[in-house]
Design a protein around this motif. Structure first.
Motif, PDB file in Angstrom:
ATOM      1  N   TYR A  63       0.856  -1.184   0.000  1.00 29.78           N
ATOM      2  CA  TYR A  63       0.000   0.000   0.000  1.00 29.78           C
ATOM      3  C   TYR A  63       0.892   1.233   0.000  1.00 29.78           C
ATOM      4  N   GLN A  64       0.416   2.312  -0.595  1.00 30.72           N
ATOM      5  CA  GLN A  64       1.016   3.618  -0.371  1.00 30.72           C
ATOM      6  C   GLN A  64       0.121   4.316   0.636  1.00 30.72           C
ATOM      7  N   VAL A  65       0.734   4.858   1.688  1.00 32.05           N
ATOM      8  CA  VAL A  65      -0.028   5.495   2.759  1.00 32.05           C
ATOM      9  C   VAL A  65       0.563   6.856   3.083  1.00 32.05           C
ATOM     10  N   THR A  66      -0.249   7.688   3.742  1.00 31.49           N
ATOM     11  CA  THR A  66       0.230   9.008   4.140  1.00 31.49           C
ATOM     12  C   THR A  66       0.761   9.038   5.564  1.00 31.49           C
ATOM     13  N   ALA A  67       0.625   7.953   6.321  1.00 32.55           N
ATOM     14  CA  ALA A  67       1.193   7.902   7.675  1.00 32.55           C
ATOM     15  C   ALA A  67       2.713   7.977   7.561  1.00 32.55           C
ATOM     16  N   ALA A  68       3.320   8.852   8.346  1.00 30.89           N
ATOM     17  CA  ALA A  68       4.767   9.058   8.268  1.00 30.89           C
ATOM     18  C   ALA A  68       5.526   7.803   8.696  1.00 30.89           C
ATOM     19  N   ILE A  69       6.412   7.326   7.834  1.00 30.69           N
ATOM     20  CA  ILE A  69       7.277   6.193   8.125  1.00 30.69           C
ATOM     21  C   ILE A  69       8.706   6.707   8.069  1.00 30.69           C
ATOM     22  N   GLN A  70       9.426   6.492   9.150  1.00 33.78           N
ATOM     23  CA  GLN A  70      10.816   6.932   9.258  1.00 33.78           C
ATOM     24  C   GLN A  70      11.647   5.764   9.741  1.00 33.78           C
ATOM     25  N   PRO A  71      12.982   5.883   9.680  1.00 31.96           N
ATOM     26  CA  PRO A  71      13.800   4.800  10.225  1.00 31.96           C
ATOM     27  C   PRO A  71      13.362   4.495  11.663  1.00 31.96           C
ATOM     28  N   GLY A  72      13.070   3.248  11.918  1.00 26.12           N
ATOM     29  CA  GLY A  72      12.558   2.823  13.218  1.00 26.12           C
ATOM     30  C   GLY A  72      11.103   2.403  13.159  1.00 26.12           C
ATOM     31  N   ASN A  73      10.387   2.838  12.118  1.00 28.35           N
ATOM     32  CA  ASN A  73       9.011   2.384  11.906  1.00 28.35           C
ATOM     33  C   ASN A  73       8.985   1.078  11.112  1.00 28.35           C
ATOM     34  N   SER A  74      10.039   0.818  10.350  1.00 24.90           N
ATOM     35  CA  SER A  74      10.075  -0.369   9.507  1.00 24.90           C
ATOM     36  C   SER A  74       9.881  -1.624  10.348  1.00 24.90           C
ATOM     37  N   GLY A  75       9.015  -2.497   9.874  1.00 24.73           N
ATOM     38  CA  GLY A  75       8.715  -3.732  10.579  1.00 24.73           C
ATOM     39  C   GLY A  75       7.563  -3.596  11.557  1.00 24.73           C
ATOM     40  N   GLY A  76       7.142  -2.368  11.814  1.00 25.02           N
ATOM     41  CA  GLY A  76       6.017  -2.137  12.713  1.00 25.02           C
ATOM     42  C   GLY A  76       4.700  -2.317  11.989  1.00 25.02           C
ATOM     43  N   PRO A  77       3.627  -2.465  12.753  1.00 27.56           N
ATOM     44  CA  PRO A  77       2.318  -2.695  12.130  1.00 27.56           C
ATOM     45  C   PRO A  77       1.680  -1.432  11.574  1.00 27.56           C
ATOM     46  N   GLU A 136      -2.755   1.190  23.417  1.00 24.35           N
ATOM     47  CA  GLU A 136      -2.348   0.680  24.724  1.00 24.35           C
ATOM     48  C   GLU A 136      -2.328  -0.844  24.746  1.00 24.35           C
ATOM     49  N   LYS A 137      -3.310  -1.469  24.128  1.00 28.36           N
ATOM     50  CA  LYS A 137      -3.368  -2.932  24.106  1.00 28.36           C
ATOM     51  C   LYS A 137      -2.328  -3.540  23.163  1.00 28.36           C
ATOM     52  N   LEU A 138      -1.935  -2.794  22.125  1.00 26.76           N
ATOM     53  CA  LEU A 138      -0.922  -3.283  21.191  1.00 26.76           C
ATOM     54  C   LEU A 138       0.500  -2.984  21.659  1.00 26.76           C
ATOM     55  N   ARG A 139       0.641  -2.084  22.633  1.00 29.67           N
ATOM     56  CA  ARG A 139       1.962  -1.626  23.095  1.00 29.67           C
ATOM     57  C   ARG A 139       2.926  -2.781  23.387  1.00 29.67           C
ATOM     58  N   GLY A 140       2.491  -3.791  24.071  1.00 28.52           N
ATOM     59  CA  GLY A 140       3.369  -4.909  24.404  1.00 28.52           C
ATOM     60  C   GLY A 140       3.630  -5.857  23.255  1.00 28.52           C
ATOM     61  N   GLN A 141       2.931  -5.662  22.144  1.00 25.08           N
ATOM     62  CA  GLN A 141       3.084  -6.541  20.981  1.00 25.08           C
ATOM     63  C   GLN A 141       4.030  -5.952  19.938  1.00 25.08           C
ATOM     64  N   VAL A 142       4.334  -4.666  20.061  1.00 23.92           N
ATOM     65  CA  VAL A 142       5.230  -3.993  19.123  1.00 23.92           C
ATOM     66  C   VAL A 142       6.538  -3.754  19.868  1.00 23.92           C
ATOM     67  N   VAL A 143       7.619  -4.335  19.376  1.00 22.81           N
ATOM     68  CA  VAL A 143       8.895  -4.227  20.075  1.00 22.81           C
ATOM     69  C   VAL A 143       9.921  -3.502  19.226  1.00 22.81           C
ATOM     70  N   GLN A 144      10.829  -2.851  19.912  1.00 24.17           N
ATOM     71  CA  GLN A 144      11.928  -2.161  19.243  1.00 24.17           C
ATOM     72  C   GLN A 144      13.064  -3.157  19.087  1.00 24.17           C
ATOM     73  N   VAL A 145      13.592  -3.260  17.872  1.00 28.85           N
ATOM     74  CA  VAL A 145      14.692  -4.164  17.610  1.00 28.85           C
ATOM     75  C   VAL A 145      15.960  -3.318  17.464  1.00 28.85           C
ATOM     76  N   ILE A 146      16.957  -3.620  18.289  1.00 28.40           N
ATOM     77  CA  ILE A 146      18.214  -2.884  18.279  1.00 28.40           C
ATOM     78  C   ILE A 146      19.323  -3.881  17.982  1.00 28.40           C
ATOM     79  N   SER A 147      20.184  -3.522  17.079  1.00 31.48           N
ATOM     80  CA  SER A 147      21.307  -4.390  16.722  1.00 31.48           C
ATOM     81  C   SER A 147      22.562  -3.896  17.414  1.00 31.48           C
ATOM     82  N   PHE A 148      23.202  -4.786  18.146  1.00 35.96           N
ATOM     83  CA  PHE A 148      24.488  -4.496  18.769  1.00 35.96           C
ATOM     84  C   PHE A 148      25.527  -5.376  18.101  1.00 35.96           C
TER      85      PHE A 148
END
Length: 149
Positions: A63-77, A136-148
């Motif tokens: 889809y093309q959407v108008t919701a802002a996607i920036q580095p860090g949004n990739s992989g999110g719902p 609020e209910k989705l908060r625990g289902q969306v995680v930040q992935v950090i590469s070390f």
């Protein structure tokens, strides 16, 4: 590989995957952790609409959407107004405002079904709730992935 001792397993995804395509003009919301070095590591919500049923260069998988996607949004719902996941945020065009893309969930259903031990809800328990309650209910289902490294 997760090395965080505070990480809790996501054995059950408390989300509902949309079972049909969205339409041009449908309200959508992107969840993720954009630009954490500037914006902090709290989950962020951006809103928009489905602006096209095809993505970059006519790609029908996105889809093309108008919701802002920036580095860090990739992989999110990318969720619809009912709280169902309609896509996975992937990219945006640098220099173009409000032009972002998400892979349609219909292309990911078979991939998700191949993951052992993951169960997805068969009904949308978020429908009819406010967007803030859904987040609020989705908060625990969306995680930040950090590469070390």
């Amino acid at each position: 590989r997760v090395t965080d001792e505070e990480f809790e397993s996501l054995d059950v995804l408390n989300v509902f995957l949309a079972d049909k395509m969205s339409k041009t003009g449908d309200q959508v919301y992107a969840l993720g952790f954009p630009l954490t070095s500037y914006q902090g590591d709290e989950l962020k919500l951006t809103d928009g609409i489905v602006s096209s049923l095809s993505g970059y260069q006519g790609d029908i998988r996105t889809y093309q959407v108008t919701a802002a996607i920036q580095p860090g949004n990739s992989g999110g719902p990318l969720i619809n107004a009912g709280g169902a996941i309609i896509g996975v945020n992937t990219s945006a065009i640098q220099g173009a405002e409000n032009v972002s893309y998400a892979v349609k969930i219909t292309y990911l259903h078979s991939l998700i079904s191949m993951i052992d031990g993951i169960t997805v809800q068969s009904s949308n328990s978020l429908s009819g709730e406010s967007i803030s309650s859904k987040v609020e209910k989705l908060r625990g289902q969306v995680v930040q992935v950090i590469s070390f490294e």
